[in-house]
Design a protein around this motif. Structure first.
Motif, PDB file in Angstrom:
ATOM      1  N   THR A  24     -13.405  18.058 -27.751  1.00 30.03           N
ATOM      2  CA  THR A  24     -14.536  17.300 -27.208  1.00 30.03           C
ATOM      3  C   THR A  24     -15.762  17.332 -28.113  1.00 30.03           C
ATOM      4  N   TRP A  25     -15.600  17.833 -29.334  1.00 29.66           N
ATOM      5  CA  TRP A  25     -16.748  18.012 -30.212  1.00 29.66           C
ATOM      6  C   TRP A  25     -17.503  16.718 -30.486  1.00 29.66           C
ATOM      7  N   THR A  26     -16.808  15.624 -30.715  1.00 28.39           N
ATOM      8  CA  THR A  26     -17.482  14.374 -31.070  1.00 28.39           C
ATOM      9  C   THR A  26     -18.476  13.952 -29.992  1.00 28.39           C
ATOM     10  N   GLN A  27     -18.059  14.011 -28.738  1.00 24.35           N
ATOM     11  CA  GLN A  27     -18.962  13.654 -27.647  1.00 24.35           C
ATOM     12  C   GLN A  27     -20.075  14.688 -27.492  1.00 24.35           C
ATOM     13  N   ALA A  28     -19.734  15.951 -27.629  1.00 22.78           N
ATOM     14  CA  ALA A  28     -20.724  17.017 -27.481  1.00 22.78           C
ATOM     15  C   ALA A  28     -21.769  16.955 -28.589  1.00 22.78           C
ATOM     16  N   ARG A  29     -21.333  16.647 -29.805  1.00 23.12           N
ATOM     17  CA  ARG A  29     -22.250  16.616 -30.950  1.00 23.12           C
ATOM     18  C   ARG A  29     -23.410  15.653 -30.705  1.00 23.12           C
ATOM     19  N   ASP A  30     -23.121  14.476 -30.193  1.00 20.23           N
ATOM     20  CA  ASP A  30     -24.183  13.500 -29.945  1.00 20.23           C
ATOM     21  C   ASP A  30     -25.189  14.007 -28.923  1.00 20.23           C
ATOM     22  N   ARG A  31     -24.698  14.652 -27.871  1.00 28.05           N
ATOM     23  CA  ARG A  31     -25.597  15.196 -26.845  1.00 28.05           C
ATOM     24  C   ARG A  31     -26.453  16.333 -27.409  1.00 28.05           C
ATOM     25  N   VAL A  32     -25.831  17.202 -28.184  1.00 28.87           N
ATOM     26  CA  VAL A  32     -26.548  18.340 -28.765  1.00 28.87           C
ATOM     27  C   VAL A  32     -27.557  17.848 -29.804  1.00 28.87           C
ATOM     28  N   ALA A  33     -27.188  16.837 -30.574  1.00 25.32           N
ATOM     29  CA  ALA A  33     -28.115  16.272 -31.564  1.00 25.32           C
ATOM     30  C   ALA A  33     -29.354  15.725 -30.876  1.00 25.32           C
ATOM     31  N   ARG A  34     -29.183  15.055 -29.737  1.00 21.70           N
ATOM     32  CA  ARG A  34     -30.345  14.551 -28.981  1.00 21.70           C
ATOM     33  C   ARG A  34     -31.241  15.701 -28.521  1.00 21.70           C
ATOM     34  N   PHE A  35     -30.607  16.802 -28.093  1.00 23.45           N
ATOM     35  CA  PHE A  35     -31.387  17.965 -27.659  1.00 23.45           C
ATOM     36  C   PHE A  35     -32.227  18.509 -28.820  1.00 23.45           C
ATOM     37  N   PHE A  36     -31.604  18.700 -29.980  1.00 22.05           N
ATOM     38  CA  PHE A  36     -32.330  19.248 -31.123  1.00 22.05           C
ATOM     39  C   PHE A  36     -33.361  18.274 -31.677  1.00 22.05           C
ATOM     40  N   ALA A  37     -33.092  16.984 -31.591  1.00 19.73           N
ATOM     41  CA  ALA A  37     -34.033  15.999 -32.123  1.00 19.73           C
ATOM     42  C   ALA A  37     -35.301  15.948 -31.278  1.00 19.73           C
TER      43      ALA A  37
END
Length: 151
Positions: A24-37
């Motif tokens: 599930t990394w691909t979907q998780a990465r986008d969510r986590v990137a939004r958090f860090f951004a």
């Protein structure tokens, strides 16, 4: 309060690294990137996450546990800084972790009770939570003075 944020950052980093090696990394990465951004440039955060994921996969392939631990430490530090800079981020991170890893207990309090009974244990006994990748070796013979029991 800082201890609570440190525990949340540690939990977040552990979950993040676990997700990096999951399907599930691909979907998780986008969510986590939004958090860090935090409303800024998501592509930069996404690129950093992708690079870490590639490094983690290489470390796992090489069985380099220290490199994996270093990657987790980097993200734990990054999470802690975000949490210290923005108090509202703590609740956002809790919600994100609950969505990304619904089986995780993100309150930092885990109670484990294990007991071993029934005689002599002639092998390793592990107490804890979430074990993976364990390998056991041995001759498979029981020492004569510690037989499996009288018949």
């Amino acid at each position: 309060m800082e201890a609570e944020l440190a525990a949340l950052a540690a939990s977040g980093a552990t979950t993040l690294v676990g997700l990096m090696v999951s399907e599930t990394w691909t979907q998780a990465r986008d969510r986590v990137a939004r958090f860090f951004a935090r409303g800024g440039d998501e592509s930069s955060a996404g690129a950093e996450l992708s690079l870490s994921q590639q490094e983690l996969m290489a470390a796992r392939a090489a069985q380099d546990e220290l490199a994996g631990a270093d990657i987790e430490a980097v993200w734990r530090t990054r999470l802690r800084r975000v949490l210290l800079a923005d108090p509202a981020a703590a609740e956002e991170l809790r919600m994100l972790l609950a969505e990304l890893d619904p089986n995780a207990n993100n309150d930092g309090a885990v109670s484990v009770h294990n007991s071993i009974s029934g005689g002599v244990q002639n092998g390793p006994v592990f107490q804890g939570q979430h074990f993976s990748g364990l390998t056991f070796g041995g001759s498979g013979t029981v020492p004569p003075d510690q037989g499996a029991g009288e018949a």
